[in-house]
Scaffold this active site. Structure first.
Site, PDB file in Angstrom:
ATOM      1  N   ASN A 142       0.880  -1.170   0.000  1.00  0.00           N
ATOM      2  CA  ASN A 142       0.000   0.000   0.000  1.00  0.00           C
ATOM      3  C   ASN A 142       0.913   1.214   0.000  1.00  0.00           C
ATOM      4  O   ASN A 142       1.496   1.551   1.027  1.00  0.00           O
ATOM      5  CB  ASN A 142      -0.889  -0.018   1.257  1.00  0.00           C
ATOM      6  CG  ASN A 142      -1.711   1.255   1.402  1.00  0.00           C
ATOM      7  OD1 ASN A 142      -1.760   2.084   0.490  1.00  0.00           O
ATOM      8  ND2 ASN A 142      -2.354   1.420   2.545  1.00  0.00           N
TER       9      ASN A 142
ATOM     10  N   LYS B  64       0.187   4.236  -0.251  1.00  0.00           N
ATOM     11  CA  LYS B  64      -0.427   5.428   0.373  1.00  0.00           C
ATOM     12  C   LYS B  64      -0.171   6.660  -0.507  1.00  0.00           C
ATOM     13  O   LYS B  64      -0.123   6.527  -1.723  1.00  0.00           O
ATOM     14  CB  LYS B  64       0.082   5.592   1.805  1.00  0.00           C
ATOM     15  CG  LYS B  64      -0.116   4.301   2.633  1.00  0.00           C
ATOM     16  CD  LYS B  64       0.092   4.484   4.104  1.00  0.00           C
ATOM     17  CE  LYS B  64      -0.157   3.158   4.821  1.00  0.00           C
ATOM     18  NZ  LYS B  64      -0.027   3.258   6.277  1.00  0.00           N
TER      19      LYS B  64
ATOM     20  N   HIS C 167      -9.447   1.366   4.798  1.00  0.00           N
ATOM     21  CA  HIS C 167      -8.189   1.531   5.537  1.00  0.00           C
ATOM     22  C   HIS C 167      -8.430   2.456   6.732  1.00  0.00           C
ATOM     23  O   HIS C 167      -9.216   3.398   6.645  1.00  0.00           O
ATOM     24  CB  HIS C 167      -7.109   2.103   4.615  1.00  0.00           C
ATOM     25  CG  HIS C 167      -5.749   2.025   5.227  1.00  0.00           C
ATOM     26  ND1 HIS C 167      -5.310   2.917   6.170  1.00  0.00           N
ATOM     27  CD2 HIS C 167      -4.747   1.123   5.062  1.00  0.00           C
ATOM     28  CE1 HIS C 167      -4.084   2.567   6.555  1.00  0.00           C
ATOM     29  NE2 HIS C 167      -3.720   1.489   5.894  1.00  0.00           N
TER      30      HIS C 167
ATOM     31  N   GLU D 199      -6.804   4.813   7.878  1.00  0.00           N
ATOM     32  CA  GLU D 199      -6.562   6.236   7.589  1.00  0.00           C
ATOM     33  C   GLU D 199      -7.775   6.863   6.914  1.00  0.00           C
ATOM     34  O   GLU D 199      -8.070   8.039   7.104  1.00  0.00           O
ATOM     35  CB  GLU D 199      -5.291   6.373   6.730  1.00  0.00           C
ATOM     36  CG  GLU D 199      -4.046   6.086   7.553  1.00  0.00           C
ATOM     37  CD  GLU D 199      -2.891   5.476   6.787  1.00  0.00           C
ATOM     38  OE1 GLU D 199      -2.875   5.546   5.541  1.00  0.00           O
ATOM     39  OE2 GLU D 199      -1.994   4.911   7.450  1.00  0.00           O
TER      40      GLU D 199
ATOM     41  N   GLU E  91      -5.309  -4.725  10.534  1.00  0.00           N
ATOM     42  CA  GLU E  91      -4.247  -3.744  10.754  1.00  0.00           C
ATOM     43  C   GLU E  91      -4.511  -2.996  12.062  1.00  0.00           C
ATOM     44  O   GLU E  91      -5.308  -2.051  12.076  1.00  0.00           O
ATOM     45  CB  GLU E  91      -4.204  -2.731   9.606  1.00  0.00           C
ATOM     46  CG  GLU E  91      -3.988  -3.349   8.246  1.00  0.00           C
ATOM     47  CD  GLU E  91      -3.424  -2.343   7.251  1.00  0.00           C
ATOM     48  OE1 GLU E  91      -2.336  -2.603   6.741  1.00  0.00           O
ATOM     49  OE2 GLU E  91      -4.058  -1.296   7.020  1.00  0.00           O
TER      50      GLU E  91
ATOM     51  N   GLY F  56       2.764   2.339  10.824  1.00  0.00           N
ATOM     52  CA  GLY F  56       3.729   3.420  10.679  1.00  0.00           C
ATOM     53  C   GLY F  56       4.434   3.791  11.971  1.00  0.00           C
ATOM     54  O   GLY F  56       5.113   4.810  12.052  1.00  0.00           O
TER      55      GLY F  56
ATOM     56  N   SER G   2       3.625  -2.100  10.362  1.00  0.00           N
ATOM     57  CA  SER G   2       5.079  -2.207  10.585  1.00  0.00           C
ATOM     58  C   SER G   2       5.618  -3.597  10.254  1.00  0.00           C
ATOM     59  O   SER G   2       6.539  -4.096  10.908  1.00  0.00           O
ATOM     60  CB  SER G   2       5.441  -1.807  12.024  1.00  0.00           C
ATOM     61  OG  SER G   2       5.078  -0.460  12.263  1.00  0.00           O
TER      62      SER G   2
HETATM   63  P1  13P Z   1       3.131   0.368   7.662  1.00  0.00           P
HETATM   64  O1  13P Z   1       3.626  -0.921   7.060  1.00  0.00           O
HETATM   65  O2  13P Z   1       3.879   1.567   7.164  1.00  0.00           O
HETATM   66  O3  13P Z   1       3.063   0.298   9.158  1.00  0.00           O
HETATM   67  O4  13P Z   1       1.632   0.572   7.145  1.00  0.00           O
HETATM   68  C1  13P Z   1       0.743  -0.478   7.229  1.00  0.00           C
HETATM   69  C2  13P Z   1      -0.472  -0.110   6.470  1.00  0.00           C
HETATM   70  O5  13P Z   1      -1.213   0.774   6.854  1.00  0.00           O
HETATM   71  C3  13P Z   1      -0.736  -0.832   5.210  1.00  0.00           C
HETATM   72  O6  13P Z   1      -2.006  -0.568   4.747  1.00  0.00           O
END
Ligand code: 13P
Length: 252
Positions: free
Chosen positions: A9, A11, A97, A99, A169, A175, A215
């Protein structure tokens, strides 16, 4: 049986030239290996058609969007429909997601629309669920993910549910560098599979891929993926470097 999947992803990262270069690197790296999982990269809308154009390893590398609209078409300035995503050659779409739930107010209601439109257009949803830190600390994480799965997906027929990929997640691990332990991931993935089995039966539950995200990196992927209910990963930061992403793909 269910598939193992590693999906990136990206982002809101990479300009178009940077994204094309990264996709070319992943495509090239895959030429040299026989991955034991499906590999997908989910990229910004602006990159989809161009990235599709550089993927030659079409059997090994899938392409996805990171979102789609909750309406079919029309006067929704700035939105991108599931049909538009599908028309670029993409086969997947990340939905729900954390976010998007957190910053853009996505609700179970809008997500049900997005899931339906994605399926109508032949896209495979990668449907994200996960609790925030306060919910985990209060011991509510099981109830939170159960409600997210029920409210977002349990309107589907068993046949349509069978087309969904789930991604657990935990928001506190995204992150932050703080990964769920493989035991924490296994515990909640097994629980989610049980919730699916109660609704759709054991066969559908056993065939559902449940990815872990948060992560995930080359150094912890093998331990996570070794768990029986962890069927791969949804990878944020580590999907932006080809070597790291391939390190995770090769963890299977
Ligand atoms: P990270 O791997 O940067 O922690 O992000 C995970 C994520 O949100 C994947 O959709």
């Amino acid at each position: 049986m269910r598939k193992n999947i590693v999906a990136g992803n990206w982002k809101m990262n990479t300009t178009l030239p940077e994204g094309i270069k990264l996709a070319e690197e992943v495509n090239d790296a895959l030429k040299a290996v026989e991955p034991k999982c499906d590999v997908v990269i989910c990229v910004p809308f602006t990159h989809l058609a161009s990235v599709n154009g550089v993927i030659t390893e079409t059997k090994k590398l899938g392409l996805g969007a990171e979102n789609c609209a909750d309406h079919k078409s029309g006067a929704y300035t700035g939105e991108v429909s599931a049909a538009m995503v599908a028309s670029t050659g993409a086969g997947y779409v990340i939905l729900g997601h954390s976010e998007r739930r957190q910053y853009y107010g996505e609700t179970a209601e809008t997500l049900r629309e997005k899931v339906a439109l994605s399926l109508e257009n032949g896209l495979t949803p990668i449907f994200c669920i996960g609790e925030v830190l306060e919910e985990r600390e209060a011991g509510k994480h099981f109830d939170v993910v159960k409600a997210q799965v029920e409210d977002g997906l349990f309107n589907l027929s068993a046949e349509d549910f069978g087309k969904i990929i789930l991604a657990y997640e935990p928001v506190w691990a995204i992150g932050t560098g703080k990964t769920a332990t493989s035991d924490q991931a296994e515990e909640i993935h097994a629980y989610i599979r049980g919730v699916i089995a109660d609704k759709y039966g054991k066969e559908v539950a056993d065939n559902t891929s449940i990815l872990y995200g948060g992560s995930c990196k080359p150094s912890n992927a093998a331990e996570l993926f070794a768990k029986p209910n962890v069927d791969g990963g949804l990878i944020g930061g580590a999907s932006l470097k080809c070597a790291d992403f391939m390190g995770i793909v090769n963890a299977f």
